[in-house]
Design an enzyme around this catalytic site. Structure first.
Site, short mmCIF file in Angstrom:
data_model
loop_
_atom_site.label_atom_id
_atom_site.label_comp_id
_atom_site.label_asym_id
_atom_site.label_seq_id
_atom_site.Cartn_x
_atom_site.Cartn_y
_atom_site.Cartn_z
N ASP A 176 0.85 -1.18 0.02
CA ASP A 176 0.13 -0.03 0.07
C ASP A 176 0.97 1.11 0.08
OD1 ASP A 176 -2.52 1.53 0.74
OD2 ASP A 176 -1.48 1.93 2.69
N ASP A 182 -0.05 4.97 0.77
CA ASP A 182 -0.32 6.04 1.84
C ASP A 182 -0.39 5.67 3.15
OD1 ASP A 182 -1.23 8.74 0.41
OD2 ASP A 182 -2.04 7.17 -0.58
O1 G3P Z 1 -3.57 4.12 1.36
P1 G3P Z 1 -3.56 3.93 -0.15
O2 G3P Z 1 -2.27 4.13 -0.74
O3 G3P Z 1 -4.40 2.99 -0.82
O4 G3P Z 1 -4.26 5.62 -0.49
C1 G3P Z 1 -5.50 5.81 -0.31
C2 G3P Z 1 -6.06 7.07 -0.20
O5 G3P Z 1 -5.34 7.85 -1.02
C3 G3P Z 1 -5.51 7.72 1.32
O6 G3P Z 1 -6.23 7.04 2.37
MG MG Z 2 -3.04 3.23 3.36
#
Ligand code: G3P
Ligand code: MG
Length: 242
Positions: free
Chosen positions: A25, A27
């Site tokens: 992942d 963020d």
């Molecule tokens: O956590 P990620 O990388 O899937 O990002 C999701 C959104 O942009 C932030 O929660």
């Molecule tokens: Mg994330």
């Protein structure tokens, strides 16, 4: 403290799984950007005399922008005052100003370099869309260049955001060869991301923000307070040498 090869010998004897591919992942896992979302949400909520709440954030994290915007409006009782689209518009310039300053989270570089040096294929699966991805990663190009590929929330194959398994299955299919879900290890910070990985049939290591209630940890195969605590050999991966 960082794990050593010696520390890992017991784990290596009977690994939790035989992992061949890793999906990160972004963020809140690779990059420390979740605090920016929180800061901006608090500012917007203050305009409506509302107070930020971690239980709502837990539902928003990891999702596509419009999906998390709908949760924000519904859960904070803003329907009639603010539409999800208006929320996204209000937050955009603030986020754009903050994203380029994001830093990597502890243990990220060590793990990514270790896996790369040992020939373990890696990918990123982020709910973030292309333009935000570019802003967040502009100062981290070297690390992202070590990824085999990146799948973003606005990818045509990602019909629904996490907890749908779409994004992790797309990430798996884009590795070379025929990769099985059971060989993929997902690193996530969000409850929706852990659920998506498990629905996809993959293993999930969760590195949650300590402010997230422990009830959101369920479903993860392992919960760590930092990537510095990750022991690769527990997953059939080569141990750290230092
Ligand atoms: O956590 P990620 O990388 O899937 O990002 C999701 C959104 O942009 C932030 O929660
Ligand atoms: Mg994330």
């Amino acid at each position: 403290m960082a794990s050593t090869g010696a520390d890992e010998s017991a784990a290596a004897a009977q690994p939790r799984a035989a992992i061949s591919h890793v999906i990160f992942d972004m963020d809140g896992l690779l990059l420390d950007t979740e605090g920016f979302y929180t800061e901006v949400q608090e500012k917007i909520l203050a305009r409506y005399s509302k107070v930020f709440d971690w239980s709502v954030k837990a539902k928003m994290m990891g999702k596509k922008a419009i999906e998390s915007a709908r949760i924000f409006v519904d859960e904070f009782g803003l329907a009639g005052l603010l539409t999800p689209e208006q929320f996204l518009e209000q937050r955009e310039s603030m986020l754009q100003a903050l994203f380029p300053s994001c830093i990597k989270l502890p243990g990220v570089l060590r793990l990514v370099h270790h896996l790369h040096a040992n020939g373990i294929p890696m990918a990123v699966a982020t709910g973030s869309h292309k333009s935000h991805f570019a802003l967040k990663t502009q100062n981290h190009q070297e690390m992202f260049s070590l990824m085999h590929h990146v799948v973003m929330g606005d990818d045509p194959e990602v019909k629904a955001g996490k907890p749908s398994p779409d994004i992790f299955l797309a990430a798996m299919r884009r590795f070379e060869g025929n990769v099985e879900p059971s060989k993929c290890l997902v690193f996530e910070d969000a409850p929706s991301g852990v659920a998506a990985a498990k629905i996809a049939g993959m293993s999930a290591v969760m590195v949650p923000d300590p402010r997230l209630d422990v009830s959101y940890h369920k479903g993860a195969d392992q919960v760590l307070s930092s990537l510095l605590d990750f022991k690769p050999s527990e997953w059939g991966l080569p141990p750290f040498k230092e």
